[in-house]
Design an enzyme around this catalytic site. Structure first.
Site, short mmCIF file in Angstrom:
data_model
loop_
_atom_site.label_atom_id
_atom_site.label_comp_id
_atom_site.label_asym_id
_atom_site.label_seq_id
_atom_site.Cartn_x
_atom_site.Cartn_y
_atom_site.Cartn_z
CG HIS A 178 -1.95 -1.08 1.15
ND1 HIS A 178 -2.35 -1.81 2.24
CD2 HIS A 178 -2.66 -1.57 0.11
CE1 HIS A 178 -3.26 -2.69 1.87
NE2 HIS A 178 -3.46 -2.57 0.58
NE ARG A 233 -6.26 0.77 0.57
CZ ARG A 233 -6.15 -0.10 1.56
NH1 ARG A 233 -5.50 0.20 2.66
NH2 ARG A 233 -6.69 -1.28 1.48
CG HIS A 279 0.89 -4.22 5.10
ND1 HIS A 279 -0.23 -4.14 4.34
CD2 HIS A 279 1.51 -5.37 4.72
CE1 HIS A 279 -0.32 -5.19 3.52
NE2 HIS A 279 0.73 -5.96 3.75
CD GLU A 314 -1.15 -3.17 8.88
OE1 GLU A 314 -0.73 -2.00 8.72
OE2 GLU A 314 -1.87 -3.74 8.07
#
Lengths: 308, 93
Positions: free
Chosen positions: A68, A126, A195, A269
Protein backbone atom coordinates in the site's frame (compact mmCIF):
# COMPACT_ATOMS: atom_id res chain seq x y z
CA UNK A 1 30.13 3.14 -8.24
CA UNK A 2 30.61 5.34 -5.25
CA UNK A 3 29.96 3.73 -1.86
CA UNK A 4 26.65 4.76 -0.31
CA UNK A 5 28.05 6.10 2.95
CA UNK A 6 26.18 9.36 2.45
CA UNK A 7 22.76 7.79 2.10
CA UNK A 8 20.36 9.01 4.77
CA UNK A 9 18.28 6.05 5.96
CA UNK A 10 16.38 8.39 8.25
CA UNK A 11 14.70 10.31 5.43
CA UNK A 12 12.04 9.56 2.87
CA UNK A 13 13.29 9.08 -0.67
CA UNK A 14 12.01 8.97 -4.22
CA UNK A 15 11.76 5.67 -6.08
CA UNK A 16 14.85 6.51 -8.14
CA UNK A 17 16.86 7.20 -4.99
CA UNK A 18 15.72 3.90 -3.46
CA UNK A 19 16.69 2.01 -6.61
CA UNK A 20 20.07 3.77 -6.66
CA UNK A 21 20.70 2.77 -3.06
CA UNK A 22 19.78 -0.83 -3.88
CA UNK A 23 22.42 -0.75 -6.62
CA UNK A 24 24.90 0.72 -4.16
CA UNK A 25 24.25 -2.07 -1.68
CA UNK A 26 24.77 -4.68 -4.39
CA UNK A 27 28.00 -2.96 -5.39
CA UNK A 28 29.25 -2.63 -1.82
CA UNK A 29 28.59 -6.27 -0.90
CA UNK A 30 29.07 -8.10 -4.20
CA UNK A 31 29.56 -11.54 -2.67
CA UNK A 32 26.40 -11.30 -0.62
CA UNK A 33 23.92 -8.97 -2.29
CA UNK A 34 22.56 -8.95 -5.80
CA UNK A 35 19.65 -7.18 -7.43
CA UNK A 36 17.15 -9.00 -9.58
CA UNK A 37 14.12 -7.82 -11.45
CA UNK A 38 11.15 -10.13 -10.98
CA UNK A 39 8.79 -8.22 -13.27
CA UNK A 40 7.50 -4.80 -14.18
CA UNK A 41 4.65 -2.75 -12.78
CA UNK A 42 1.61 -1.67 -14.77
CA UNK A 43 3.40 1.55 -15.74
CA UNK A 44 6.51 -0.43 -16.56
CA UNK A 45 8.64 0.31 -13.53
CA UNK A 46 10.94 -2.50 -12.42
CA UNK A 47 10.02 -4.77 -9.54
CA UNK A 48 13.49 -4.86 -8.02
CA UNK A 49 14.36 -7.47 -5.40
CA UNK A 50 17.53 -7.69 -3.33
CA UNK A 51 18.84 -11.21 -2.95
CA UNK A 52 21.04 -11.94 0.05
CA UNK A 53 22.84 -15.19 -0.53
CA UNK A 54 26.11 -16.84 0.37
CA UNK A 55 25.69 -19.16 -2.60
CA UNK A 56 24.05 -22.47 -3.40
CA UNK A 57 20.38 -23.22 -3.78
CA UNK A 58 19.24 -22.66 -0.23
CA UNK A 59 15.72 -22.47 1.13
CA UNK A 60 14.68 -18.85 1.36
CA UNK A 61 12.76 -16.19 3.22
CA UNK A 62 10.63 -13.71 1.29
CA UNK A 63 10.15 -10.15 2.58
CA UNK A 64 8.13 -7.46 0.85
CA UNK A 65 7.26 -3.93 1.86
CA UNK A 66 4.92 -1.11 0.98
CA UNK A 67 2.24 -2.89 -1.04
CA UNK A 68 0.00 0.00 0.00
CA UNK A 69 2.08 2.78 -1.42
CA UNK A 70 1.22 5.64 0.95
CA UNK A 71 2.81 3.93 3.98
CA UNK A 72 6.20 5.41 3.27
CA UNK A 73 7.77 4.35 6.57
CA UNK A 74 7.42 0.78 5.33
CA UNK A 75 9.58 1.23 2.25
CA UNK A 76 12.06 3.24 4.30
CA UNK A 77 12.19 0.47 6.92
CA UNK A 78 12.82 -2.11 4.21
CA UNK A 79 15.78 -0.20 2.89
CA UNK A 80 17.27 0.21 6.36
CA UNK A 81 16.72 -3.53 6.86
CA UNK A 82 18.55 -4.33 3.62
CA UNK A 83 21.55 -2.36 4.80
CA UNK A 84 21.35 -4.02 8.22
CA UNK A 85 21.33 -7.54 6.78
CA UNK A 86 24.26 -6.78 4.49
CA UNK A 87 26.37 -4.98 7.06
CA UNK A 88 25.72 -7.48 9.88
CA UNK A 89 26.71 -10.56 7.90
CA UNK A 90 30.03 -11.76 9.27
CA UNK A 91 29.62 -9.61 12.39
CA UNK A 92 26.35 -10.70 13.98
CA UNK A 93 26.51 -14.47 14.60
CA UNK A 94 22.76 -14.82 14.24
CA UNK A 95 22.59 -13.17 10.80
CA UNK A 96 25.73 -14.95 9.70
CA UNK A 97 24.27 -18.30 10.64
CA UNK A 98 20.95 -17.39 9.03
CA UNK A 99 22.57 -16.49 5.72
CA UNK A 100 24.79 -19.54 5.84
CA UNK A 101 21.59 -21.60 6.01
CA UNK A 102 19.07 -19.62 4.00
CA UNK A 103 18.72 -16.92 1.37
CA UNK A 104 16.68 -13.78 1.86
CA UNK A 105 14.74 -12.01 -0.88
CA UNK A 106 13.64 -8.46 -0.10
CA UNK A 107 11.29 -6.39 -2.25
CA UNK A 108 11.46 -2.88 -0.71
CA UNK A 109 8.88 -1.24 -3.00
CA UNK A 110 6.12 -3.70 -3.84
CA UNK A 111 3.90 -1.12 -5.53
CA UNK A 112 6.28 1.19 -7.42
CA UNK A 113 3.59 2.95 -9.49
CA UNK A 114 1.58 3.70 -6.37
CA UNK A 115 4.68 4.91 -4.57
CA UNK A 116 5.52 7.40 -7.32
CA UNK A 117 1.87 8.46 -7.55
CA UNK A 118 1.73 9.04 -3.80
CA UNK A 119 4.82 11.25 -4.05
CA UNK A 120 3.74 13.25 -7.07
CA UNK A 121 -0.05 13.34 -7.39
CA UNK A 122 -1.98 12.02 -4.42
CA UNK A 123 -0.31 11.52 -1.07
CA UNK A 124 -3.13 9.25 0.12
CA UNK A 125 -2.92 6.78 -2.80
CA UNK A 126 -2.74 3.14 -1.73
CA UNK A 127 -3.67 1.12 -4.85
CA UNK A 128 -1.94 0.11 -8.05
CA UNK A 129 -2.36 2.35 -11.11
CA UNK A 130 -3.91 -0.13 -13.52
CA UNK A 131 -6.75 0.99 -15.78
CA UNK A 132 -10.05 -0.66 -15.00
CA UNK A 133 -12.05 -1.38 -18.17
CA UNK A 134 -15.45 0.30 -18.09
CA UNK A 135 -14.65 2.52 -15.12
CA UNK A 136 -13.36 6.05 -14.75
CA UNK A 137 -11.44 4.96 -11.66
CA UNK A 138 -7.93 3.58 -11.55
CA UNK A 139 -6.18 0.98 -9.51
CA UNK A 140 -6.73 -2.13 -7.46
CA UNK A 141 -5.96 -2.76 -3.82
CA UNK A 142 -3.07 -5.18 -4.33
CA UNK A 143 -3.66 -6.77 -0.96
CA UNK A 144 -7.15 -7.85 -1.99
CA UNK A 145 -5.97 -9.27 -5.33
CA UNK A 146 -4.32 -12.54 -4.26
CA UNK A 147 -5.90 -15.89 -4.96
CA UNK A 148 -7.10 -16.51 -1.42
CA UNK A 149 -10.86 -16.24 -0.98
CA UNK A 150 -10.72 -13.71 -3.81
CA UNK A 151 -13.74 -11.42 -3.98
CA UNK A 152 -15.03 -12.49 -0.58
CA UNK A 153 -15.84 -10.41 2.49
CA UNK A 154 -13.69 -7.39 3.30
CA UNK A 155 -12.96 -6.44 -0.29
CA UNK A 156 -14.92 -4.12 -2.52
CA UNK A 157 -16.22 -4.83 -6.02
CA UNK A 158 -16.40 -1.11 -6.73
CA UNK A 159 -13.42 0.03 -8.85
CA UNK A 160 -13.56 3.44 -7.19
CA UNK A 161 -13.12 1.99 -3.71
CA UNK A 162 -9.78 2.00 -1.91
CA UNK A 163 -10.22 -1.72 -1.24
CA UNK A 164 -11.27 -2.75 -4.77
CA UNK A 165 -10.24 -6.38 -5.29
CA UNK A 166 -9.73 -6.09 -9.06
CA UNK A 167 -11.36 -7.91 -11.96
CA UNK A 168 -9.79 -11.29 -11.10
CA UNK A 169 -7.23 -12.85 -8.77
CA UNK A 170 -3.67 -11.89 -9.79
CA UNK A 171 -5.00 -9.35 -12.29
CA UNK A 172 -2.38 -6.92 -11.01
CA UNK A 173 0.97 -7.53 -12.61
CA UNK A 174 2.69 -6.57 -9.35
CA UNK A 175 0.91 -9.43 -7.54
CA UNK A 176 1.32 -11.84 -10.44
CA UNK A 177 5.07 -11.16 -10.58
CA UNK A 178 5.52 -12.12 -6.94
CA UNK A 179 3.34 -15.22 -7.27
CA UNK A 180 5.33 -16.38 -10.29
CA UNK A 181 8.62 -15.73 -8.55
CA UNK A 182 7.61 -17.63 -5.41
CA UNK A 183 6.32 -20.55 -7.46
CA UNK A 184 9.37 -20.69 -9.70
CA UNK A 185 11.74 -20.53 -6.74
CA UNK A 186 10.00 -23.50 -5.18
CA UNK A 187 11.71 -23.39 -1.81
CA UNK A 188 10.40 -20.35 0.04
CA UNK A 189 9.92 -21.20 3.71
CA UNK A 190 8.69 -17.88 5.09
CA UNK A 191 6.63 -15.07 3.59
CA UNK A 192 6.67 -11.83 5.53
CA UNK A 193 4.95 -8.68 4.36
CA UNK A 194 5.52 -5.25 5.87
CA UNK A 195 2.71 -2.69 6.05
CA UNK A 196 2.24 0.29 8.37
CA UNK A 197 -0.56 1.47 10.62
CA UNK A 198 -1.88 0.30 13.96
CA UNK A 199 1.09 -1.78 15.21
CA UNK A 200 -0.04 -5.32 14.57
CA UNK A 201 1.63 -8.63 13.90
CA UNK A 202 -0.71 -10.97 12.11
CA UNK A 203 -0.87 -14.45 10.68
CA UNK A 204 -3.56 -16.17 8.55
CA UNK A 205 -6.43 -16.20 8.03
CA UNK A 206 -8.09 -13.04 6.84
CA UNK A 207 -10.50 -14.39 4.25
CA UNK A 208 -12.02 -16.77 6.74
CA UNK A 209 -12.23 -16.79 10.49
CA UNK A 210 -11.28 -20.40 11.11
CA UNK A 211 -8.26 -21.47 13.11
CA UNK A 212 -5.35 -22.57 10.98
CA UNK A 213 -3.55 -25.91 11.45
CA UNK A 214 -0.36 -24.27 12.70
CA UNK A 215 -2.13 -21.82 14.98
CA UNK A 216 -0.27 -22.70 18.17
CA UNK A 217 3.19 -22.48 16.66
CA UNK A 218 2.53 -19.28 14.72
CA UNK A 219 0.81 -17.65 17.67
CA UNK A 220 3.71 -18.39 20.04
CA UNK A 221 6.23 -17.24 17.46
CA UNK A 222 4.34 -14.04 16.66
CA UNK A 223 4.06 -13.21 20.34
CA UNK A 224 7.81 -13.74 20.83
CA UNK A 225 8.52 -11.53 17.82
CA UNK A 226 6.23 -8.80 19.11
CA UNK A 227 7.87 -9.00 22.54
CA UNK A 228 11.30 -8.60 21.00
CA UNK A 229 10.06 -5.65 18.99
CA UNK A 230 8.48 -3.99 22.01
CA UNK A 231 11.62 -4.47 24.10
CA UNK A 232 13.46 -1.66 22.30
CA UNK A 233 11.15 1.34 22.60
CA UNK A 234 8.02 -0.06 24.25
CA UNK A 235 5.93 0.14 21.09
CA UNK A 236 2.74 -1.72 21.77
CA UNK A 237 1.80 -4.45 19.28
CA UNK A 238 -1.28 -6.62 19.04
CA UNK A 239 -0.85 -10.18 17.80
CA UNK A 240 -3.31 -12.59 16.20
CA UNK A 241 -5.01 -13.83 13.04
CA UNK A 242 -6.04 -11.10 10.60
CA UNK A 243 -9.70 -11.95 10.93
CA UNK A 244 -9.87 -11.50 14.66
CA UNK A 245 -7.47 -8.63 15.21
CA UNK A 246 -8.44 -6.48 12.26
CA UNK A 247 -11.44 -7.73 10.32
CA UNK A 248 -12.33 -10.28 7.70
CA UNK A 249 -10.47 -9.32 4.53
CA UNK A 250 -10.18 -11.52 1.48
CA UNK A 251 -7.49 -11.74 -1.19
CA UNK A 252 -4.57 -10.99 1.12
CA UNK A 253 -1.00 -12.06 0.43
CA UNK A 254 -0.23 -14.07 3.56
CA UNK A 255 -3.41 -16.10 3.19
CA UNK A 256 -2.31 -17.02 -0.30
CA UNK A 257 1.24 -17.86 0.81
CA UNK A 258 0.01 -19.99 3.72
CA UNK A 259 -2.45 -21.89 1.54
CA UNK A 260 0.32 -22.33 -1.02
CA UNK A 261 2.31 -24.18 1.63
CA UNK A 262 4.50 -21.50 3.19
CA UNK A 263 3.89 -22.15 6.86
CA UNK A 264 5.65 -19.09 8.25
CA UNK A 265 3.43 -16.38 6.77
CA UNK A 266 3.21 -13.11 8.69
CA UNK A 267 2.14 -9.51 8.16
CA UNK A 268 3.54 -6.62 10.18
CA UNK A 269 1.72 -3.33 10.59
CA UNK A 270 4.52 -1.04 11.66
CA UNK A 271 4.53 1.93 13.98
CA UNK A 272 1.95 4.59 13.25
CA UNK A 273 -0.55 5.57 15.90
CA UNK A 274 -2.73 7.47 13.49
CA UNK A 275 -1.97 10.89 14.93
CA UNK A 276 0.11 11.63 11.86
CA UNK A 277 -1.85 9.35 9.55
CA UNK A 278 0.45 8.00 6.91
CA UNK A 279 2.79 10.89 7.50
CA UNK A 280 4.95 9.35 10.18
CA UNK A 281 7.63 11.96 10.90
CA UNK A 282 10.96 11.08 9.34
CA UNK A 283 12.68 11.08 12.73
CA UNK A 284 10.70 7.91 13.50
CA UNK A 285 11.97 5.97 10.48
CA UNK A 286 15.08 4.57 12.13
CA UNK A 287 13.45 3.74 15.47
CA UNK A 288 10.67 1.98 13.54
CA UNK A 289 13.20 0.04 11.49
CA UNK A 290 15.29 -0.85 14.55
CA UNK A 291 12.38 -2.27 16.52
CA UNK A 292 10.93 -4.06 13.49
CA UNK A 293 14.30 -5.69 12.90
CA UNK A 294 14.12 -7.38 16.30
CA UNK A 295 10.73 -8.86 15.43
CA UNK A 296 11.88 -9.94 11.98
CA UNK A 297 15.01 -11.51 13.38
CA UNK A 298 13.01 -13.55 15.90
CA UNK A 299 10.87 -14.97 13.10
CA UNK A 300 13.79 -15.59 10.75
CA UNK A 301 15.80 -17.40 13.45
CA UNK A 302 12.80 -19.64 14.17
CA UNK A 303 12.42 -20.42 10.46
CA UNK A 304 16.12 -21.28 10.27
CA UNK A 305 15.88 -23.56 13.30
CA UNK A 306 12.65 -25.31 12.31
CA UNK A 307 13.10 -26.62 8.78
CA UNK A 308 10.10 -28.35 7.22
CA UNK B 1 -1.35 17.26 -7.52
CA UNK B 2 -4.42 16.46 -5.47
CA UNK B 3 -4.74 18.58 -2.35
CA UNK B 4 -6.40 17.67 0.91
CA UNK B 5 -7.29 21.12 2.17
CA UNK B 6 -9.98 20.85 4.81
CA UNK B 7 -9.91 17.06 4.94
CA UNK B 8 -10.21 15.86 8.50
CA UNK B 9 -9.35 12.55 10.09
CA UNK B 10 -11.83 11.53 12.75
CA UNK B 11 -11.26 9.07 15.54
CA UNK B 12 -14.48 7.19 16.23
CA UNK B 13 -15.14 4.76 19.02
CA UNK B 14 -18.11 2.52 18.34
CA UNK B 15 -19.69 1.28 21.56
CA UNK B 16 -21.56 -1.77 20.29
CA UNK B 17 -22.22 -4.00 17.30
CA UNK B 18 -25.04 -1.78 16.10
CA UNK B 19 -22.72 1.21 15.87
CA UNK B 20 -20.20 -0.90 13.98
CA UNK B 21 -22.91 -1.79 11.50
CA UNK B 22 -23.75 1.90 11.17
CA UNK B 23 -20.11 2.65 10.37
CA UNK B 24 -20.04 -0.14 7.81
CA UNK B 25 -23.09 1.43 6.16
CA UNK B 26 -21.22 4.72 6.10
CA UNK B 27 -18.22 3.04 4.48
CA UNK B 28 -20.46 1.76 1.68
CA UNK B 29 -21.58 5.30 0.74
CA UNK B 30 -19.29 5.85 -2.23
CA UNK B 31 -20.37 9.42 -2.86
CA UNK B 32 -18.92 10.52 0.49
CA UNK B 33 -15.42 9.49 -0.69
CA UNK B 34 -14.34 8.61 2.82
CA UNK B 35 -11.17 6.63 3.40
CA UNK B 36 -10.97 4.33 6.39
CA UNK B 37 -7.42 4.21 7.74
CA UNK B 38 -8.53 1.86 10.50
CA UNK B 39 -11.83 0.14 9.82
CA UNK B 40 -14.57 -0.73 12.28
CA UNK B 41 -13.87 -4.06 13.92
CA UNK B 42 -15.09 -4.65 17.45
CA UNK B 43 -16.78 -2.39 20.01
CA UNK B 44 -14.48 0.06 21.83
CA UNK B 45 -11.78 -0.34 19.17
CA UNK B 46 -10.88 2.99 17.59
CA UNK B 47 -11.69 3.71 13.98
CA UNK B 48 -9.78 6.29 11.93
CA UNK B 49 -11.38 7.77 8.85
CA UNK B 50 -10.34 10.54 6.47
CA UNK B 51 -13.24 12.66 5.30
CA UNK B 52 -13.11 15.21 2.47
CA UNK B 53 -14.26 18.72 3.39
CA UNK B 54 -17.35 18.36 1.20
CA UNK B 55 -18.56 15.32 3.16
CA UNK B 56 -17.65 16.49 6.65
CA UNK B 57 -21.04 17.90 7.51
CA UNK B 58 -22.92 14.83 6.30
CA UNK B 59 -20.67 12.43 8.17
CA UNK B 60 -20.68 14.37 11.43
CA UNK B 61 -24.47 14.71 11.33
CA UNK B 62 -24.76 10.98 10.69
CA UNK B 63 -22.47 10.13 13.60
CA UNK B 64 -24.25 12.48 15.96
CA UNK B 65 -27.67 11.22 14.92
CA UNK B 66 -26.59 7.66 15.70
CA UNK B 67 -25.01 8.68 19.01
CA UNK B 68 -21.57 7.54 17.88
CA UNK B 69 -18.72 9.24 19.74
CA UNK B 70 -15.95 10.84 17.70
CA UNK B 71 -13.18 13.38 17.95
CA UNK B 72 -11.09 15.22 15.38
CA UNK B 73 -7.70 13.53 15.19
CA UNK B 74 -6.27 15.57 12.31
CA UNK B 75 -7.86 18.97 11.83
CA UNK B 76 -6.54 19.74 8.36
CA UNK B 77 -4.64 17.03 6.56
CA UNK B 78 -3.07 19.41 4.05
CA UNK B 79 -1.26 21.24 6.85
CA UNK B 80 0.50 17.97 7.78
CA UNK B 81 1.22 17.23 4.14
CA UNK B 82 2.79 20.65 3.67
CA UNK B 83 4.99 20.12 6.73
CA UNK B 84 6.04 16.72 5.45
CA UNK B 85 6.80 18.11 2.02
CA UNK B 86 8.92 20.84 3.55
CA UNK B 87 10.87 18.23 5.54
CA UNK B 88 11.44 16.10 2.45
CA UNK B 89 12.74 19.09 0.50
CA UNK B 90 15.07 19.92 3.38
CA UNK B 91 16.37 16.34 3.46
CA UNK B 92 16.95 16.39 -0.29
CA UNK B 93 18.97 19.59 0.03
Amino acid sequence: QERSSGFNFGAYHSLDEIFQEMDQLAAAYPTLVSKLQIGSSFENRPMNVLKFSTGGNKPAIWLDAGIHSREWVTQATALWTANKIASDYGKDPSITSLLDTMDIFLLPVTNPDGYVFSQTKNRMWRKTRSKIPGSLCFGVDPNRNWDAGFGGPGASNNPCSDSYHGPSANSEVEVQSIVEFIKSHGNIKAFITLHSYSQLLMYPYGYKCTKLDDFDELNILANSAAQALTSLYGTNYKVGPICSIIYQASGGSIDWSYDYGIKYSFAFELRDTGLHGFLLPANQIIPTAEETWLGLKTIMEHVRDHPY
Amino acid sequence: RETFVGHQVLEIIPRNEEQIQNLEQLEAQDHLEIDFWRSPTVPEQTVHVRIPFSSLQDVKIFLESQGIAYSVMIKDLQVLLDEENEEMLMNQR
